[in-house]
Scaffold this motif. Structure first.
Motif, PDB file in Angstrom:
ATOM      1  N   ASN A 231      -6.791  10.564   1.831  1.00  0.00           N
ATOM      2  CA  ASN A 231      -6.258  10.433   0.396  1.00  0.00           C
ATOM      3  C   ASN A 231      -7.423  10.783  -0.704  1.00  0.00           C
ATOM      4  OD1 ASN A 231      -3.555   9.851   0.728  1.00  0.00           O
ATOM      5  ND2 ASN A 231      -3.711   7.837   1.050  1.00  0.00           N
TER       6      ASN A 231
ATOM      7  N   GLU B  87      -1.288  -2.964   2.904  1.00  0.00           N
ATOM      8  CA  GLU B  87       0.179  -2.313   3.137  1.00  0.00           C
ATOM      9  C   GLU B  87       0.351  -1.564   1.764  1.00  0.00           C
ATOM     10  OE1 GLU B  87       0.047  -5.483   4.516  1.00  0.00           O
ATOM     11  OE2 GLU B  87      -0.633  -4.720   6.450  1.00  0.00           O
ATOM     12  N   ALA B  88       0.216  -2.697   0.582  1.00  0.00           N
ATOM     13  CA  ALA B  88       0.711  -2.050  -0.639  1.00  0.00           C
ATOM     14  C   ALA B  88      -0.317  -1.045  -1.197  1.00  0.00           C
ATOM     15  CB  ALA B  88       0.622  -3.378  -1.585  1.00  0.00           C
TER      16      ALA B  88
ATOM     17  N   ASN C  49     -10.940  -1.109   4.298  1.00  0.00           N
ATOM     18  CA  ASN C  49      -9.981  -0.378   3.951  1.00  0.00           C
ATOM     19  C   ASN C  49     -10.040   0.294   2.178  1.00  0.00           C
ATOM     20  OD1 ASN C  49      -7.983   0.116   5.667  1.00  0.00           O
ATOM     21  ND2 ASN C  49      -7.790  -2.076   6.043  1.00  0.00           N
TER      22      ASN C  49
ATOM     23  N   SER D 177      -2.810  13.260  -7.434  1.00  0.00           N
ATOM     24  CA  SER D 177      -3.535  13.005  -6.351  1.00  0.00           C
ATOM     25  C   SER D 177      -4.913  13.663  -5.928  1.00  0.00           C
ATOM     26  CB  SER D 177      -2.422  13.592  -5.072  1.00  0.00           C
ATOM     27  OG  SER D 177      -3.166  13.252  -3.758  1.00  0.00           O
TER      28      SER D 177
ATOM     29  N   GLN E  24      -2.048   0.898   0.562  1.00  0.00           N
ATOM     30  CA  GLN E  24      -1.760   2.228   1.441  1.00  0.00           C
ATOM     31  C   GLN E  24      -0.620   2.846   0.771  1.00  0.00           C
ATOM     32  OE1 GLN E  24      -1.895   1.044   5.429  1.00  0.00           O
ATOM     33  NE2 GLN E  24      -4.009   1.589   5.597  1.00  0.00           N
ATOM     34  N   LYS E  25       0.490   2.358   0.338  1.00  0.00           N
ATOM     35  CA  LYS E  25       1.807   2.702  -0.128  1.00  0.00           C
ATOM     36  C   LYS E  25       1.319   3.688  -1.509  1.00  0.00           C
ATOM     37  CE  LYS E  25       5.410   0.545   0.919  1.00  0.00           C
ATOM     38  NZ  LYS E  25       6.225  -0.904   0.524  1.00  0.00           N
ATOM     39  N   THR E  26       0.525   2.667  -2.188  1.00  0.00           N
ATOM     40  CA  THR E  26       0.326   3.493  -3.582  1.00  0.00           C
ATOM     41  C   THR E  26      -0.994   4.428  -3.571  1.00  0.00           C
ATOM     42  OG1 THR E  26      -1.145   1.532  -4.195  1.00  0.00           O
ATOM     43  CG2 THR E  26       1.364   1.579  -4.913  1.00  0.00           C
ATOM     44  N   THR E  27      -1.803   4.566  -2.640  1.00  0.00           N
ATOM     45  CA  THR E  27      -2.930   5.113  -2.599  1.00  0.00           C
ATOM     46  C   THR E  27      -4.212   4.206  -3.348  1.00  0.00           C
ATOM     47  OG1 THR E  27      -3.031   6.601  -4.435  1.00  0.00           O
ATOM     48  CG2 THR E  27      -1.957   7.459  -2.309  1.00  0.00           C
ATOM     49  N   HIS E  28      -5.363   4.569  -2.842  1.00  0.00           N
ATOM     50  CA  HIS E  28      -6.433   3.496  -3.371  1.00  0.00           C
ATOM     51  C   HIS E  28      -6.769   3.763  -4.777  1.00  0.00           C
ATOM     52  CE1 HIS E  28      -8.967   0.566  -1.660  1.00  0.00           C
ATOM     53  NE2 HIS E  28      -9.718   0.749  -2.542  1.00  0.00           N
TER      54      HIS E  28
ATOM     55  N   HIS F  71      -2.010  -7.440  -3.879  1.00  0.00           N
ATOM     56  CA  HIS F  71      -2.688  -5.937  -3.395  1.00  0.00           C
ATOM     57  C   HIS F  71      -3.133  -6.272  -1.945  1.00  0.00           C
ATOM     58  CE1 HIS F  71      -2.670  -3.962  -7.034  1.00  0.00           C
ATOM     59  NE2 HIS F  71      -3.065  -5.135  -7.807  1.00  0.00           N
TER      60      HIS F  71
END
Lengths: 344, 167
Positions: free
Chosen positions: A120, B123-124, B49, A180, B126-130, B120
């Protein structure tokens, strides 16, 4: 594709994905190294014809085997290490250069779904890796224990740091538009617009990126670190044989990486603009890799074109261009892009 | 198991590199070991992470700050630096302080109690991206400290220019 073949043989799970990754790395490495070899040939041909010469003609038909001959020559050349050099760092410097250049390839998507590491923070990773390329040059310049290399190394450090700022800022507009940092998602985001290329709304960013990329890869007209008329060959004066060839490779890989970032962020990557596909629907059948490579070759051609057209910048001009022109332009671009994104 | 092996490797080599940084006679070698150290720290961030932090660690520390360090050290007269002793006379006090801090850390590691889980989670994020998670927190909840930090940096920039212009 490779994963499915490997799992069909019966190697699954972690080991299977690792083997698939290693095969992919080998493919990318091989293809890129071939491209590097023939980029040197292409450069000599293009510059030759621009200067009304023929370029390499002796080895093979139209000199097509010249890169092979060059590779064999530099491999068998004597490796000279100056007696006053700091040996460990002297040996490490070309390795760091090539490592930093090759490391960038890990996140470059070559066509839809083919990328070694789909992370990402792809763009940030590329900034991190390209900022390391300065170390190879600094280490080479310092450890050679020679005035010419030292001056080349110092110049290059200042140049790379200054232009890295402009390089990073020029891509912020793309990040804002695509929301992104993932290179695959940046390409997909461009497909949502009619133009299919961020170079049209982001022409300012693309312009700044292009110039900063020239400086970042130490290519003409910003090849101050090697300026042969003043510094003989700059930071790699004392290198010979294969170590010299490694620096050369790092420069060309860096050029290919910068071209591919430009292609991915500004020119739609492996996709064609939707308005062209509407006129010629049959073009959709052509694999994406073809378009990606075509765009890369165009960029590489522009590198050579500019090298043979423009004279080298003076050092103070280079610095004032970077800090007083490119960075303000990139900042203006960010502000305008953010305002347009927010209000439209 | 695999992450554990990697972590052991990173922990050992980080300790080794830190020792190398302070014991090298040549300051340039020290800086180069320190760059290696920063890489390993970035890898530890990845274990947590925190991919954004890992990238920023390399871009800022390894890519910008250490290059400037190297720049300054290379410009200094190296011969004098190499001859001068690397440790000042008060190093036993430093060692004593270091040991005290390590005992404190080891003691607190064994008595640590995990706090409540915040919003935060891994999982949360990873869903929103860092990058998005950090950005939205930084520009909403923590906007005031963020602006103060930027003001402090601005003062430093102006100060550097004033110092450089003074002849």
């Amino acid at each position: 594709m490779i994963e499915s073949i490997i799992s069909s043989i019966g190697i699954g799970g972690f080991a299977g994905s690792m083997i698939a990754l290693l095969i992919k790395i080998a493919i990318v490495f091989g293809v890129v190294m071939l491209h590097v070899a023939y980029a040197t040939y292409f450069e000599r041909k293009v510059i030759g014809h621009i200067q009304m010469r023929l370029g390499p003609m002796t080895v093979g038909p139209h000199g097509i085997l010249q890169p092979v001959a060059d590779g064999i020559k530099s491999f068998f050349k004597e490796d000279v290490i100056p007696s006053g050099a700091d040996k460990a760092i002297f040996k490490l410097a070309p390795v760091v250069s090539v490592f930093a250049a090759l490391g960038c390839l890990a996140v470059v998507p070559f066509f839809d779904g083919f990328v070694l590491a789909n992370i990402n923070i792809g763009l940030l990773y590329i900034f991190a890796m390209s900022s390391l390329s300065a170390y190879g040059i600094v280490m080479a310049g310092w450890s050679s224990n020679s005035k010419y290399s030292f001056l080349g190394g110092l110049r290059s450090t200042a140049q790379v740091i200054s232009y890295e700022v402009a390089l990073g800022l020029s891509l912020v507009g793309v990040m804002i538009l695509s929301e992104s940092l993932n290179l695959t998602e940046i390409v997909n985001a461009q497909q949502k617009y009619w133009h299919g290329m961020f170079i049209i709304p982001q022409f300012l960013g693309a312009f700044v990126f292009m110039i900063a990329a020239f400086a970042e890869t130490n290519r003409a007209p910003f090849d101050l670190p090697e300026a042969e008329s003043e510094l003989v060959a700059g930071f790699f004066v004392e290198y010979s044989g294969m170590r010299f060839a490694l620096f050369y490779m790092a420069e060309y890989i860096g050029m290919l990486v910068m071209s591919s970032i430009s292609v991915l962020c500004f020119m739609g990557g492996w996709t064609l603009p939707p308005f062209i596909l509407e006129v010629f629907p049959s073009l959709a059948a052509v694999p994406g890799l073809v378009w990606f490579l075509f765009k890369i070759y165009f960029h590489v051609f522009v590198y050579y074109w500019i090298r043979s057209t423009l004279p080298r910048f003076r050092y103070d001009h280079l610095m004032s261009l970077g800090w007083k022109v490119l960075i303000p332009l990139a900042l203006i671009n960010i502000v305008i892009t953010a305002l347009v994104k927010y209000y439209c | 198991m695999t992450p554990k092996i990697f972590f052991i490797y990173f922990a050992i080599s980080m300790t080794f590199m830190s020792v190398m940084v302070i014991t090298r006679r040549n300051p340039v070698h020290s800086v180069l070991w320190m760059i290696g150290l920063f890489f390993h720290i970035a890898a530890v961030y990845l274990f947590l992470n925190a991919e954004f932090l890992a990238a920023v660690q390399i871009i800022l520390y390894a890519g910008a700050i250490m290059v400037l360090f190297l720049f300054v050290i290379m410009m200094l007269n190296l011969k004098e630096e190499v001859v001068a002793p690397r440790f000042i006379g008060e190093w036993p006090i430093g060692v004593a302080l270091g040991i005290a801090i390590i005992t404190m850390i080891i003691y607190s590691v064994f008595t640590i109690q995990p706090g409540p889980v915040g919003e935060h989670t891994i999982e949360a994020i990873q869903k929103t991206t860092h990058a998005k998670a950090i950005g939205s927190l930084l520009y909403t909840k923590y906007i005031f400290p963020f602006e103060i930090a930027s003001l402090v940096l601005l003062v430093a920039v102006v100060g550097a220019i004033v110092l450089a212009k003074k002849r």
